[in-house]
Design an enzyme around this catalytic site. Structure first.
Site, PDB file in Angstrom:
ATOM      1  N   TYR A   1       0.856  -1.191   0.000  1.00 40.86           N
ATOM      2  CA  TYR A   1       0.000   0.000   0.000  1.00 40.86           C
ATOM      3  C   TYR A   1       0.888   1.236   0.000  1.00 40.86           C
ATOM      4  O   TYR A   1       1.927   1.251   0.671  1.00 40.86           O
ATOM      5  CB  TYR A   1      -0.902   0.034   1.238  1.00 40.86           C
ATOM      6  CG  TYR A   1      -2.344  -0.262   0.884  1.00 40.86           C
ATOM      7  CD1 TYR A   1      -3.035   0.581   0.023  1.00 40.86           C
ATOM      8  CD2 TYR A   1      -3.004  -1.369   1.395  1.00 40.86           C
ATOM      9  CE1 TYR A   1      -4.351   0.312  -0.328  1.00 40.86           C
ATOM     10  CE2 TYR A   1      -4.319  -1.647   1.050  1.00 40.86           C
ATOM     11  CZ  TYR A   1      -4.983  -0.796   0.187  1.00 40.86           C
ATOM     12  OH  TYR A   1      -6.276  -1.058  -0.171  1.00 40.86           O
TER      13      TYR A   1
ATOM     14  N   GLU B   1      -0.551   4.882  -0.357  1.00 41.75           N
ATOM     15  CA  GLU B   1      -1.312   6.128  -0.553  1.00 41.75           C
ATOM     16  C   GLU B   1      -0.448   7.310  -0.189  1.00 41.75           C
ATOM     17  O   GLU B   1       0.366   7.251   0.731  1.00 41.75           O
ATOM     18  CB  GLU B   1      -2.582   6.104   0.306  1.00 41.75           C
ATOM     19  CG  GLU B   1      -3.660   5.258  -0.331  1.00 41.75           C
ATOM     20  CD  GLU B   1      -4.888   5.102   0.538  1.00 41.75           C
ATOM     21  OE1 GLU B   1      -5.199   6.031   1.301  1.00 41.75           O
ATOM     22  OE2 GLU B   1      -5.513   4.035   0.452  1.00 41.75           O
TER      23      GLU B   1
ATOM     24  N   ARG C   1      -1.127  -1.530 -18.738  1.00 43.12           N
ATOM     25  CA  ARG C   1      -2.449  -0.909 -18.649  1.00 43.12           C
ATOM     26  C   ARG C   1      -2.426   0.088 -17.502  1.00 43.12           C
ATOM     27  O   ARG C   1      -2.055  -0.258 -16.380  1.00 43.12           O
ATOM     28  CB  ARG C   1      -3.513  -1.964 -18.370  1.00 43.12           C
ATOM     29  CG  ARG C   1      -3.678  -2.954 -19.478  1.00 43.12           C
ATOM     30  CD  ARG C   1      -4.955  -3.719 -19.292  1.00 43.12           C
ATOM     31  NE  ARG C   1      -6.068  -2.866 -19.638  1.00 43.12           N
ATOM     32  CZ  ARG C   1      -6.552  -2.767 -20.878  1.00 43.12           C
ATOM     33  NH1 ARG C   1      -6.030  -3.448 -21.858  1.00 43.12           N
ATOM     34  NH2 ARG C   1      -7.570  -1.991 -21.127  1.00 43.12           N
TER      35      ARG C   1
ATOM     36  N   THR D   1      -3.770   7.210 -21.276  1.00 46.07           N
ATOM     37  CA  THR D   1      -3.509   5.859 -20.809  1.00 46.07           C
ATOM     38  C   THR D   1      -2.065   5.551 -21.189  1.00 46.07           C
ATOM     39  O   THR D   1      -1.444   6.288 -21.964  1.00 46.07           O
ATOM     40  CB  THR D   1      -4.435   4.831 -21.488  1.00 46.07           C
ATOM     41  OG1 THR D   1      -4.352   5.008 -22.903  1.00 46.07           O
ATOM     42  CG2 THR D   1      -5.868   4.968 -21.035  1.00 46.07           C
TER      43      THR D   1
ATOM     44  N   LYS E   1      -1.848   2.118 -24.873  1.00 42.69           N
ATOM     45  CA  LYS E   1      -2.306   2.113 -26.274  1.00 42.69           C
ATOM     46  C   LYS E   1      -1.074   2.339 -27.163  1.00 42.69           C
ATOM     47  O   LYS E   1      -0.176   1.503 -27.164  1.00 42.69           O
ATOM     48  CB  LYS E   1      -3.395   3.170 -26.464  1.00 42.69           C
ATOM     49  CG  LYS E   1      -4.652   2.876 -25.630  1.00 42.69           C
ATOM     50  CD  LYS E   1      -5.778   3.819 -25.965  1.00 42.69           C
ATOM     51  CE  LYS E   1      -7.075   3.450 -25.272  1.00 42.69           C
ATOM     52  NZ  LYS E   1      -7.201   4.056 -23.929  1.00 42.69           N
TER      53      LYS E   1
ATOM     54  N   ASP F   1      -7.203  14.854 -23.635  1.00 45.92           N
ATOM     55  CA  ASP F   1      -7.094  13.419 -23.352  1.00 45.92           C
ATOM     56  C   ASP F   1      -6.375  12.803 -24.563  1.00 45.92           C
ATOM     57  O   ASP F   1      -6.964  12.630 -25.629  1.00 45.92           O
ATOM     58  CB  ASP F   1      -8.505  12.846 -23.183  1.00 45.92           C
ATOM     59  CG  ASP F   1      -8.513  11.339 -22.961  1.00 45.92           C
ATOM     60  OD1 ASP F   1      -7.469  10.699 -23.183  1.00 45.92           O
ATOM     61  OD2 ASP F   1      -9.575  10.818 -22.578  1.00 45.92           O
TER      62      ASP F   1
END
Ligand code: DSN
Length: 478
Positions: free
Chosen positions: A64, A66, A279, A270, A273, A241
């Protein structure tokens, strides 16, 4: 890295997995076999490098983290700091951005981070200042109620879905459409191109807080300098975007007015692509929005995925190598060769061609819906996806279009000569497919008729075409 190292790594991993759940190991092997055998033309897909894939399968997944680099809500994040800082550094250098936030898990997440960073900057911060408090917990109930209403009462202007825009740019089925009052700009019905004067007119009338550019099915370049001028003229924040074309920006195919980074206040993408990474998502911005962007988790994101951030660092390092520019240029050369091959054979293309990585076929000229064409092509070993075309009469489910893209086949090494063969295969399937009928005899938008012998023959030709361009040639699983 030697040939054997990659094979050994994947074989060993499968052996370990097989000992626990053999069906998963089999599915992983089957997926590689399927991807090797099919002509993958889905514009948003690619093949990440073995190094990128391997970086995701390890104990970073267990941590974790954060917070942000050096400022975490959990102890023991020193190694996560290393990979997150590396990914951000590579992203800044690659795109020439002042700030990079590499925690988003996907494109929608990156867009949500951007939307809320803009809302925080343009709506929340002024409200806190006016109330003379530092944070939302210090607001009175009345001021908090007023701020929540204000946050939910903002406007966004983005590209319409059937012109090639994306669902996350303010459309009702997506959270963005429920958050914002949205209006769309479309494309010129005669040319299929963005009409900047119409965008400016819509911006003047609607006065959006956010002007969004970017697309998932528009086969042309966008002039981001003009879009920024439009945003400035109405006081909007300009967001791009670039999920689909980030690889073309990274590879310096899109430069000057067509590179969004110098022109936009904030850019989302992203990483999987045309950029050919794992991903995931990413946000780039200037110093003005950096602090708000860094609040993405826990604002809208769950805990960061350190194994994916590590893989982003690896993939972005790959994209900074000189050969990536060559790869990016070949993506566009291939898309243009594919478009020319289809046009020569009489296929109708939205905008009449392409200057990016994708081609949008209007298959109504073949008498088919997008759904019928997609399935007939799939039967023939050609993987595409149906997509609406401007003013589509068949709606978003059946559609009248097929979207194809070249990033994946270019990664495999196919070139312009193979694109002409691919155009021939696509045209043969579409011209030999006819619409089917429902049980009651009425015309169906989904059913179709294609002689299985034709589908088999095309499948075989597709496999033969791919045989010269093995996928992951260094990897043998058996
Ligand atoms: N799913 C991506 C695409 O195919 O364009 C974007 O959401």
């Amino acid at each position: 890295m030697s040939l054997n190292a990659e094979s050994t790594a994947f074989r060993s991993a499968l052996e370990v997995i097989r000992a626990v759940e053999p069906r998963v190991a089999d599915a992983i092997g089957a997926e590689l076999a399927d991807q090797r055998e099919s002509l993958k033309l889905i514009a948003s897909e690619n093949y990440a490098s073995p190094a990128t894939l391997l970086t995701m399968g390890n104990w970073f997944s267990d941590k974790y983290a954060e917070g942000t680099v050096g400022r975490r809500f959990y102890a023991g994040c020193q190694n996560v700091d290393t990979v997150e800082a590396l990914a951000a550094e590579h992203a800044r250098e690659l795109f020439g951005a002042a700030h990079a936030y590499v925690q988003p898990h996907s494109g929608i997440d990156a867009n949500l981070v951007a939307f809320w960073a803009i809302l925080a900057d343009r709506v929340e911060s002024p409200a806190l200042k006016k109330a003379q408090v530092r944070q939302v917990n210090d607001l009175t109930e009345a001021d908090w109620f007023a701020l929540r209403r204000e946050l939910g009462n903002q406007r966004m202007l983005g590209m319409s879905l059937d012109a090639g825009g994306h669902l996350t740019h303010g459309f009702r089925p997506n959270i963005s459409g429920k958050m914002f009052d949205q209006r769309s700009y479309g494309t010129d019905p005669a040319t299929g191109l963005i009409d900047y004067d119409r965008v400016a007119e819509a911006a003047r009338e609607f006065k959006p807080l956010i002007l969004v550019a970017g697309y998932s099915a528009y086969p042309r370049k966008v002039n981001f300098r003009i879009m920024r001028e439009i945003a400035d003229s109405v006081g909007a924040t300009f967001m791009v975007d670039m999920a689909h074309f980030a690889g073309l920006v990274a590879g310096k195919v899109f430069t000057g007015d067509f590179d969004p980074v110098p022109h936009a206040h904030i850019v989302t993408t992203t990483t999987h692509k045309s950029l050919r990474g794992p991903r995931g998502g990413m946000v780039l911005c200037g110093p003005e929005l950096a602090d708000q962007v860094d609040r993405g988790c826990p604002m809208v994101l769950g805990g960061p995925l350190p194994h994916v951030m590590a893989a982003k660092a690896v993939a972005l390092a790959e994209a900074r190598r000189p050969d990536f520019a060559d790869y990016a240029q070949r993506i566009v050369d291939n898309a243009q060769a594919l478009a020319e091959g289809l046009l020569r054979r009489g296929t109708t293309l939205v905008t009449g061609g392409t200057d990016n990585h994708l081609v949008l076929l209007d298959v109504s000229g073949y008498g088919l819906t997008g759904r019928q064409a997609e399935q007939a092509l799939l039967d023939s070993g050609i993987v595409t996806n149906r997509n609406a075309v401007p003013q589509d009469r068949n709606g978003a489910w059946y559609t009248s279009g097929i979207r194809i893209g070249t990033p994946a086949l270019t990664s495999r090494g196919l070139g312009t000569a193979e694109m002409d063969v691919t155009a021939e295969l696509i045209h043969t399937v579409l011209s030999q497919t006819t619409p089917g009928a429902n049980a009651d005899g009425t015309p169906s938008k989904a059913k179709y008729v294609l002689d299985p012998a034709v589908a088999d023959k095309i499948s075989k030709q597709a496999t033969d075409l791919l045989a010269g361009f093995p996928l992951y040639p260094t990897i043998t699983l058996s």
